[in-house]
Design an enzyme around this catalytic site. Structure first.
Site, mmCIF file in Angstrom:
data_model
loop_
_atom_site.group_PDB
_atom_site.id
_atom_site.type_symbol
_atom_site.label_atom_id
_atom_site.label_comp_id
_atom_site.label_asym_id
_atom_site.label_seq_id
_atom_site.Cartn_x
_atom_site.Cartn_y
_atom_site.Cartn_z
ATOM 1 N N HIS A 76 0.754 -1.447 -0.411
ATOM 2 C CA HIS A 76 -0.268 0.298 0.126
ATOM 3 C C HIS A 76 0.669 1.300 0.247
ATOM 4 O O HIS A 76 0.441 2.117 -0.443
ATOM 5 C CB HIS A 76 -1.285 0.285 0.951
ATOM 6 C CG HIS A 76 -0.163 -0.588 2.407
ATOM 7 N ND1 HIS A 76 -0.138 0.548 3.342
ATOM 8 C CD2 HIS A 76 -0.400 -1.112 2.893
ATOM 9 C CE1 HIS A 76 0.796 -0.256 4.522
ATOM 10 N NE2 HIS A 76 0.031 -1.596 3.948
ATOM 11 N N HIS A 108 6.984 7.058 5.176
ATOM 12 C CA HIS A 108 6.471 6.316 4.187
ATOM 13 C C HIS A 108 5.718 7.627 2.528
ATOM 14 O O HIS A 108 5.142 8.516 3.624
ATOM 15 C CB HIS A 108 5.663 5.144 4.819
ATOM 16 C CG HIS A 108 4.230 5.845 5.291
ATOM 17 N ND1 HIS A 108 4.810 6.000 6.645
ATOM 18 C CD2 HIS A 108 3.528 6.313 4.829
ATOM 19 C CE1 HIS A 108 4.007 6.009 7.259
ATOM 20 N NE2 HIS A 108 3.037 7.193 6.265
ATOM 21 N N HIS A 133 5.799 11.136 4.987
ATOM 22 C CA HIS A 133 5.203 10.872 6.579
ATOM 23 C C HIS A 133 6.090 10.490 7.625
ATOM 24 O O HIS A 133 6.886 9.512 7.054
ATOM 25 C CB HIS A 133 4.104 9.717 6.853
ATOM 26 C CG HIS A 133 3.082 11.076 6.274
ATOM 27 N ND1 HIS A 133 1.727 9.528 6.242
ATOM 28 C CD2 HIS A 133 2.275 11.952 6.803
ATOM 29 C CE1 HIS A 133 0.629 10.947 5.992
ATOM 30 N NE2 HIS A 133 1.187 11.973 5.617
HETATM 31 ZN ZN LIG Z 1 1.270 8.058 6.496
#
Ligand SMILES: [Zn+2]
Ligand SMILES: *[C@@H]1O[C@H](CO)[C@@H](O)[C@H](O)[C@H]1NC(C)=O
Length: 279
Positions: A76, A108, A133
């Site tokens: 993801h 990520h 992030h």
């Molecule tokens: Zn995130």
């Protein structure tokens, strides 16, 4: 058996092997659906409280990381583990609205597609092309598993990325990480890159002293309400070429990994603060 089949027909996506972004998280269950301190939210620089607070101190963000650095396609997103620095220290942050130190553990990204933007937070109703992030864990907890259960467990730095025509000074560390994603095209693939860059070189020269901050959640299941969010108000300019490498990745279903951002959540009268400051 009958009951299981019926439930599966109602919630086929969520009860599958893995959650997805087909509805940008609107179908995620449990706390993701019921929580009232969820993230991301629409940040509004005019309609937020002014925060008189210390700046954030970025500890060992200027010391090169010790290699090799592990990066994985987790189906993801792409996830980079943050190793110790060459001095044997874990980079950390403190200050802002945080009490104590928070250790930098991973980086990520969230992104859109060739025709849609994919930052998670919006600022003044504007969505940007992508969002990085940097996830930190409160040093007083022993691991992420423990930290996600605590309301002061995690601190995430959000950096909004915008594609511009001829960006100057794209951070060198960020370039190295994104260049490596060609080596992890499918779910569960991983790679390493040599270190020799610092966390500062992931963020570049954007102003670290002007930011929005509020209490929220992880933006992926199980959406634990454990995060002190800090989103820089200054946007990091990057190239189309860089962001387009992310669009080539494939997700858990071997579909193009695109628009892996969660929809905006209700603020629910939470205080949102703006710390204004110069570089
Ligand atoms: Zn995130
Ligand atoms: C990295 O990928 C290799 C196969 O290419 C696999 O054997 C290994 O378990 C993976 N490591 C992790 C931590 O996912």
């Amino acid at each position: 058996m009958q009951r299981i089949i019926v439930i599966y027909l109602i919630f086929p996506i969520v009860l599958g092997a893995e959650w997805n972004y087909l509805l940008n998280g609107m179908d995620w269950p449990d706390l993701c659906a019921t929580g009232d301190q969820q993230s991301p939210i629409a940040l509004d620089t005019q309609d937020s409280r002014i925060l008189i607070t210390p700046r954030i101190y970025f500890g060992d963000y200027d010391v090169p990381l010790k290699g090799p650095i592990f990066i994985k396609n987790n189906g993801h997103s792409i996830q980079m583990d943050i190793p110790e620095t060459i001095n044997g220290m874990q980079p950390f942050i403190r200050g802002g609205r945080m009490e104590g130190s928070y250790l930098a553990k991973g980086v990520h990204f969230h992104w859109g597609s060739p025709n849609s933007k994919g930052s998670e937070h919006t600022i003044d109703n504007r969505r940007y092309d992508a969002e990085m992030h940097i996830v930190h864990r409160n040093a007083k907890y022993k691991d992420i598993v423990e930290a996600v259960e605590k309301e002061d467990g995690l601190a995430v730095i959000g950096v909004l990325l915008q594609i511009v025509e001829d960006p100057t000074d794209i951070p060198t560390g960020l370039t190295k990480v994104i260049n490596a994603v060609v080596n992890i095209p499918i779910d569960e693939s991983n790679t390493t890159i040599p270190a020799g860059f610092t966390l500062d070189e992931m963020i570049g020269d954007i102003n670290h002293n002007d930011f929005m901050t509020y209490d929220g959640s992880l933006t992926t299941p199980n959406c634990h309400e454990a995060v002190i969010w800090t989103v820089f108000t200054q946007i990091l300019p990057v190239s189309y070429e860089m962001v387009s490498k992310l669009w080539e990745l494939r997700d858990h279903w071997d579909k193009k990994m695109m628009n892996n951002y969660r929809a905006i959540q209700e603020t629910n009268y939470r205080p949102v603060y703006h710390r204004m400051g110069n570089a």
